[in-house]
Design an enzyme around this catalytic site. Sequence first.
Site, PDB file in Angstrom:
ATOM      1  N   ASP A 166     -18.222   5.329  31.148  1.00  0.00           N
ATOM      2  CA  ASP A 166     -16.831   5.011  30.809  1.00  0.00           C
ATOM      3  C   ASP A 166     -15.974   4.717  32.044  1.00  0.00           C
ATOM      4  OD1 ASP A 166     -16.808   7.723  31.475  1.00  0.00           O
ATOM      5  OD2 ASP A 166     -15.939   8.411  29.584  1.00  0.00           O
ATOM      6  N   SER A 216     -20.413   9.745  29.608  1.00  0.00           N
ATOM      7  CA  SER A 216     -18.967   9.738  29.373  1.00  0.00           C
ATOM      8  C   SER A 216     -18.318  10.958  30.003  1.00  0.00           C
ATOM      9  CB  SER A 216     -18.682   9.718  27.872  1.00  0.00           C
ATOM     10  OG  SER A 216     -17.294   9.933  27.640  1.00  0.00           O
ATOM     11  N   HIS A 217     -17.023  10.861  30.264  1.00  0.00           N
ATOM     12  CA  HIS A 217     -16.260  12.006  30.746  1.00  0.00           C
ATOM     13  C   HIS A 217     -16.026  13.052  29.656  1.00  0.00           C
ATOM     14  CE1 HIS A 217     -15.483   9.824  34.388  1.00  0.00           C
ATOM     15  NE2 HIS A 217     -14.662  10.747  34.828  1.00  0.00           N
ATOM     16  N   VAL A 218     -16.279  12.663  28.399  1.00  0.00           N
ATOM     17  CA  VAL A 218     -15.912  13.536  27.283  1.00  0.00           C
ATOM     18  C   VAL A 218     -17.150  13.881  26.444  1.00  0.00           C
ATOM     19  CG1 VAL A 218     -14.337  13.816  25.331  1.00  0.00           C
ATOM     20  CG2 VAL A 218     -13.730  12.272  27.207  1.00  0.00           C
TER      21      VAL A 218
END
Lengths: 125, 125, 195, 195
Positions: free
Chosen positions: B66, B9-11
């Site tokens: 994502d 994920s980017h987060v």
Amino acid sequence: MKYGILIVSHVPEIAVGVPRLLRQVAKDVAITSAGGTDENEIGTSLEKIQQAIDQNAGTEILAFYDLGSARMNLEMAAELATKKLRIYDVALIEGAYVAASLLQAKVELPTIEKQLAPLKIKNQD
Amino acid sequence: MKYGILIVSHVPEIAVGVPRLLRQVAKDVAITSAGGTDENEIGTSLEKIQQAIDQNAGTEILAFYDLGSARMNLEMAAELATKKLRIYDVALIEGAYVAASLLQAKVELPTIEKQLAPLKIKNQD
Amino acid sequence: MKLTLEKYLNWINEFSQQVIAKKDYLSDLDSKIGDGDHGNNLARGVTAVQQMLTAKQPQDLTAALKLTAMALISKVGGAAGPLYGTAFLEMAKTSSRTTELAELLTSATAGLQKRGQAKAGDKTMVDVWLPVVAALKNGGLTSAVIKKAVVSTKPLEAKRGRASYLGERSIGHLDPGAVSSGYLFEALLTAEDEK
Amino acid sequence: MKLTLEKYLNWINEFSQQVIAKKDYLSDLDSKIGDGDHGNNLARGVTAVQQMLTAKQPQDLTAALKLTAMALISKVGGAAGPLYGTAFLEMAKTSSRTTELAELLTSATAGLQKRGQAKAGDKTMVDVWLPVVAALKNGGLTSAVIKKAVVSTKPLEAKRGRASYLGERSIGHLDPGAVSSGYLFEALLTAEDEK
Ligand SMILES: Nc1ncnc2c1ncn2[C@@H]1O[C@H](COP(=O)(O)OP(=O)(O)O)[C@@H](O)[C@H]1O
Ligand SMILES: Nc1ncnc2c1ncn2[C@@H]1O[C@H](COP(=O)(O)OP(=O)(O)O)[C@@H](O)[C@H]1O
Ligand SMILES: [Mg+2]
Ligand SMILES: [Mg+2]
Ligand SMILES: [Mg+2]
Ligand SMILES: [Mg+2]
């Protein structure tokens, strides 16, 4: 502000993370979230959802959720709320990301819903 | 163990939260994740992805991501890795949840992929 | 034109300076149709490239291209990382066979397209790389060619990358990756002139 | 049969005791085709119901049903919360019109189905509520009817709830919500006998 975004997840960390992803592309959109049970276990909490609705600066809420039981609690919250809630049966992260980007770009709701349609993967039949 | 699950994920928070959701229904499945840049900003890090692949007890990795740039880093990691990576263009949370539940139930990969097919919402055309 | 180690180092230095000078502008462009980090991403990347090249002092073109690729891949953090990274990696690979610039950039563009699946007209950096390679093959890369390619992304609707989520709303904005790619090729012209 | 406040309190007490006694078994069932928390969820819920009823001392059936619903909705934390909660809330609403048990449970089942969108045969608690209501209407709710309904979920493939993600692999397991609903209606029979 007219529309706000609500993220409901079974997991507290997801409810923190998704708004972070969205805010990066939608800094002017109201985004609140509810994650986990009252004890921060995996699950959802009607009370947390209600708080996230109240705290959202939007007067009409576009709601996104992860699993079916979150949807049921969202529906209960919608019945009890004074704000209008629209619940989208789309992929949580990807759908909320699209909605946030388009709200930021001031796109109208019908167009947003058209772009969300191919992301519908839940609550079929 | 043959198959493991990888979440990219980017987060950072999403990369922590999704495995929590999955482990609840798949306690015997190897699940690792990579989230955020090296500085834990929004983005992805090839190095974090490589570590998550190495740390995964699976010898073949089912990978979920994502946004598109995470896919590109996953592909780079796949080219550099000794383990086989299968990248799925499905809804991140929902797709990984299905795969984890089915791996836990010892379902064969072709059947898992059949159940993932309707969740494909990315990297079309 | 044949690329040499020296020419390459001039080129990449010039590009690095441009990126750092235009960092905020690139991020501003990205905030219109993306997440507003393209300038910061690339600036972090080229800073790492400079550090890597200074630390490792590569003795041939292939090594220099490979170090550049590695620095970009590991430090950019956004889509531009694997994209530019793959481009330079493909140049590194091809450079062991030929140092003809048009050939190196042909490989680079093929790598870019394989990595990102973007076609001409998808409103990405590919819309700059493709015409630049074509012009180079005809021996006619000019600043005008580059500018035209960059500006051509403005009326397009994005089909790849974050901007594609905006659909029609991506129309009317320059693609940030196309702009930074424009800097890359302008830097090439500048580096050639200086020589 | 007409439901009275007293009968209702006996019923819900009996159910609460059963849920707490079978907590681990219910969660074990859920761990086969779900996330393994159904017993813990419901135990938390009925504990809250007991606290609520003791604290508020409702003076009529409607109030008691409503308090039950509220406690379940706010404390269960899983799908069973809004589902059982809605069922009791619908009973509360209908109880201001009639206290006929078959009618109350008809409303409850309609609420359940509206909330969860489950049809007969989807392998959910609905597969117990529907035949129980039918039997009550014919004046013939027995333990055999309940057991048969619960067991009927075993060969089914789940179409709703977490178990549905397992597809065919959900076949061969009892649905945990059907089992807990079985306890609810067995508790009703027990409470009637005691009276
Ligand atoms: N699939 C793709 N193919 C080609 N270029 C792409 C693709 N996705 C993104 N890009 C390019 O990358 C640029 C954005 O880079 P950057 O901002 O660093 O990445 P991110 O979108 O991950 O934040 C875009 O302007 C575009 O030129
Ligand atoms: N959509 C639905 N309609 C009817 N019943 C459902 C639905 N989803 C789940 N259930 C019931 O809920 C039970 C699971 O409850 P519980 O474990 O508390 O929820 P969760 O799945 O959120 O952990 C299932 O066994 C099933 O009987
Ligand atoms: Mg960007
Ligand atoms: Mg970015
Ligand atoms: Mg459960
Ligand atoms: Mg649960």
